[in-house]
Design a protein around this motif. Sequence first.
Motif, mmCIF file in Angstrom:
data_model
loop_
_atom_site.group_PDB
_atom_site.id
_atom_site.type_symbol
_atom_site.label_atom_id
_atom_site.label_comp_id
_atom_site.label_asym_id
_atom_site.label_seq_id
_atom_site.Cartn_x
_atom_site.Cartn_y
_atom_site.Cartn_z
ATOM 1 N N LYS A 170 0.825 -1.208 0.000
ATOM 2 C CA LYS A 170 0.000 0.000 0.000
ATOM 3 C C LYS A 170 0.857 1.255 0.000
ATOM 4 O O LYS A 170 0.595 2.224 -0.724
ATOM 5 N N ASP A 171 1.919 1.230 0.806
ATOM 6 C CA ASP A 171 2.784 2.396 0.947
ATOM 7 C C ASP A 171 3.633 2.636 -0.298
ATOM 8 O O ASP A 171 3.830 3.774 -0.730
ATOM 9 N N VAL A 172 4.166 1.557 -0.865
ATOM 10 C CA VAL A 172 5.010 1.679 -2.055
ATOM 11 C C VAL A 172 4.219 2.271 -3.219
ATOM 12 O O VAL A 172 4.745 3.043 -4.027
ATOM 13 N N ASN A 173 2.945 1.958 -3.290
ATOM 14 C CA ASN A 173 2.114 2.456 -4.387
ATOM 15 C C ASN A 173 1.916 3.962 -4.347
ATOM 16 O O ASN A 173 1.497 4.552 -5.339
ATOM 17 N N ARG A 174 2.183 4.579 -3.203
ATOM 18 C CA ARG A 174 2.045 6.034 -3.150
ATOM 19 C C ARG A 174 3.396 6.716 -2.962
ATOM 20 O O ARG A 174 3.495 7.815 -2.429
ATOM 21 N N THR A 175 4.446 6.043 -3.391
ATOM 22 C CA THR A 175 5.791 6.616 -3.326
ATOM 23 C C THR A 175 5.883 7.871 -4.184
ATOM 24 O O THR A 175 5.271 7.968 -5.244
ATOM 25 N N ASP A 176 6.637 8.817 -3.689
ATOM 26 C CA ASP A 176 6.873 10.063 -4.423
ATOM 27 C C ASP A 176 7.431 9.756 -5.818
ATOM 28 O O ASP A 176 8.499 9.176 -5.956
ATOM 29 N N ARG A 177 6.691 10.144 -6.866
ATOM 30 C CA ARG A 177 7.114 9.841 -8.244
ATOM 31 C C ARG A 177 7.705 11.059 -8.941
ATOM 32 O O ARG A 177 7.621 11.200 -10.149
ATOM 33 N N GLU A 206 4.181 1.912 -12.529
ATOM 34 C CA GLU A 206 3.787 0.950 -11.515
ATOM 35 C C GLU A 206 4.756 -0.226 -11.420
ATOM 36 O O GLU A 206 4.961 -0.796 -10.357
ATOM 37 N N ASP A 207 5.324 -0.663 -12.546
ATOM 38 C CA ASP A 207 6.208 -1.828 -12.558
ATOM 39 C C ASP A 207 7.675 -1.433 -12.638
ATOM 40 O O ASP A 207 8.521 -2.212 -13.064
ATOM 41 N N ASN A 208 7.971 -0.210 -12.215
ATOM 42 C CA ASN A 208 9.341 0.266 -12.285
ATOM 43 C C ASN A 208 10.236 -0.529 -11.342
ATOM 44 O O ASN A 208 9.825 -0.855 -10.221
ATOM 45 N N PRO A 209 11.465 -0.868 -11.759
ATOM 46 C CA PRO A 209 12.374 -1.621 -10.877
ATOM 47 C C PRO A 209 12.618 -0.937 -9.535
ATOM 48 O O PRO A 209 12.832 -1.603 -8.531
ATOM 49 N N GLY A 210 12.584 0.403 -9.520
ATOM 50 C CA GLY A 210 12.786 1.116 -8.259
ATOM 51 C C GLY A 210 11.719 0.779 -7.240
ATOM 52 O O GLY A 210 12.005 0.580 -6.053
ATOM 53 N N LEU A 211 10.463 0.686 -7.681
ATOM 54 C CA LEU A 211 9.374 0.338 -6.779
ATOM 55 C C LEU A 211 9.493 -1.102 -6.303
ATOM 56 O O LEU A 211 9.189 -1.422 -5.147
ATOM 57 N N ILE A 212 9.921 -1.986 -7.186
ATOM 58 C CA ILE A 212 10.099 -3.396 -6.812
ATOM 59 C C ILE A 212 11.192 -3.522 -5.758
ATOM 60 O O ILE A 212 11.052 -4.265 -4.781
ATOM 61 N N LEU A 213 12.297 -2.781 -5.931
ATOM 62 C CA LEU A 213 13.372 -2.812 -4.947
ATOM 63 C C LEU A 213 12.920 -2.227 -3.610
ATOM 64 O O LEU A 213 13.300 -2.727 -2.543
ATOM 65 N N LEU A 214 12.126 -1.171 -3.660
ATOM 66 C CA LEU A 214 11.568 -0.619 -2.421
ATOM 67 C C LEU A 214 10.828 -1.699 -1.652
ATOM 68 O O LEU A 214 11.016 -1.876 -0.437
ATOM 69 N N HIS A 215 9.968 -2.411 -2.358
ATOM 70 C CA HIS A 215 9.175 -3.471 -1.738
ATOM 71 C C HIS A 215 10.082 -4.543 -1.136
ATOM 72 O O HIS A 215 9.913 -4.954 0.028
ATOM 73 N N ASP A 216 11.073 -4.994 -1.882
ATOM 74 C CA ASP A 216 11.928 -6.088 -1.421
ATOM 75 C C ASP A 216 12.778 -5.677 -0.218
ATOM 76 O O ASP A 216 12.963 -6.459 0.721
#
Length: 667
Positions: A394-401, A409-419
Amino acid sequence: MAAPPSGKVVYEQEGVCIHSSCGKNDDQDNLISGVLRVIEKENEVIVDWRPLDDTLDTSNILCAGKDSSSVVEWTPAPKEKLARGADRPNSYEAEWDMVTTVSFKKKPHSNGDATAHANGESKWSFLFSLADLKSIKQNKEGMGWSYLVFCLKDDVKLPALHFHHGDSKLLIKCLENHVVLSESPQDKRILLVNSQNKSLSQSFENLLDEPSYGLLQKWKKDPYTVTMGRFSKVTNYIFDSFRSSDPSTQRRPPSEMADFLNDAIPGLKINQQEEPGFEVITRIDLGKQPEVSRREPVSTEEWAKNMDSEGRILNVDYIKQSIFKGGLCHTLRKEAWKFLLGYFPWNSTKEERANLQKRKTDEYFRMKLQWKSVSEEQEKRNSRLRDYRSLIEKDVNRTDRTNKFYEGEDNPGLILLHDILMTYCMYDFDLGYVQGMSDLLSPVLYVMENEVDAFWCFVSYMDQMHQNFEEQMQGMKTQLIQLSTLLRLLDSGFCSYLESQDSGYLYFCFRWLLIRFKREFSFQDILRLWEVMWTELPCQNFHLLLCCAILESEKQQIMDKHYGFNEILKHINELSMKIDVEYILCKAEAISMQMMNCKELPQAVSEILGIESSSVTPDSDTGEDESATVLSCPTLLYQSISTPVTAANGTRENTQQMSETQTLTPA
């Protein structure tokens, strides 16, 4: 069945039953099924239960003892007691008797007795105002049907309501819209009721985008959303709830405001009593704030010149001071942040750092494998891990873009944030994930561009910020109190004005402190601000002086325009992305110099800023009366090697760089 009271029905559940052992010669259970409703009226909220069957045998009337927690423990009332019950309404202590059709709507001086309905409503039905509710007792988990026992403020215990068609959680959630429920310290099954003013509770619901249940529960489950909620949605409804129409009561009593804040921010207990050992901050002349200037960011060339052949930093103090005064050029941040955050020791060699990275890489991927290898079935049985994952997503989906690193939505940066955040849950499972942590991680990952380095830098950052996210929020409580102390010394008149507008507790600064101004400055500015703060110069708690600098900059507009409670909240919220980071850094540094130069600095302020002050008593031989202030590190360091500063008189002072042979201390 008689019609329920008029009003808006906000909860309705059939299959809510009373169980009673009502057989005359055995313990055969009698099931009385009914409908439970919560009804909103103009000035109160009513809880109403009515049986579906009106044809109950009145010979089966029961009497509940004062310690009964479930109807199944009751025994039939003696017939002679039934016959005289209506004639002796005050003959019982803290017990209640169902004599005829009963209403449990509390009367002003009720002692828990039953009173007969005069309007012929259904037998066994009862209703009460939520304002009269004292506590709710729940059943033990896994022990059959869920049930609730309502206890009123005069210790009247209503019959246990058993939920045969569903559980009682929806009812609890509904009640939390109107009262604050908290677990009893003595018995976790008992929920204590704090029936705070409904308009006040509802007004803070209006701070957020979506309506939900009680502010306290929202805080526990989603402190990030509550804190990040837009203050601009404050309406006059809030203002009216703080102030009455009577001009003589325009200011709320301090104790009442303290009670409100204790409810709104768990753990923020405001003490209204003077305590021994606490210093009263009186008006002190701090003198004029000096004018300070900032230098250019530290370049890669300057960084390299301060490193020996083995890769050690030669003069740590000079490097820290240079970063404090000017920040870092962006190409240097990837390396320098690892030192500032404590991932790399300042006195380490290049080879030692390479070996450290190898060990930390292995450690990271072992932890990552732990949660990656959890199957869906295993996760279903691990509620904490499941909740952590849900909050992170939920939090990663509202990351400052605002930068390309996190676009899409499928950016590697967001995936790394999640991991990284999931792996942090493995690293510190007790704290786990609390919403808002992604705000602290995203700039770090952006700079590092490496999963492992970003993780360990984030771990170091969380070591500093840990208390902000703990359940009791002791760190936030302490920082708000410290900020109030500093601001009162800096400008007691402004503090008095804020107090006159019910804003003296500075709770509008909560978001600033929680995630270190992440939502107040642009993405690039926050990189500069954080690296300056990580130098730990020029004193402890420099971030509190940044708060003071922002508030002092806005003081004139707030006071000249006579902003009230609503307007202050709205104005502070609208400062987001409009603050000049270089100006605020200069102003905060000037405030620090102003306070450190004060010879009569209060002890409380000295402790907040990390300044150890000691007084020299008059010399008996010379008669001299002098006061000396001993400055602890990092303040001593700051004053010793500061770069050229523009003083109040406009002259430039040349200061001496510390010797390169000074002992270096590992981070």
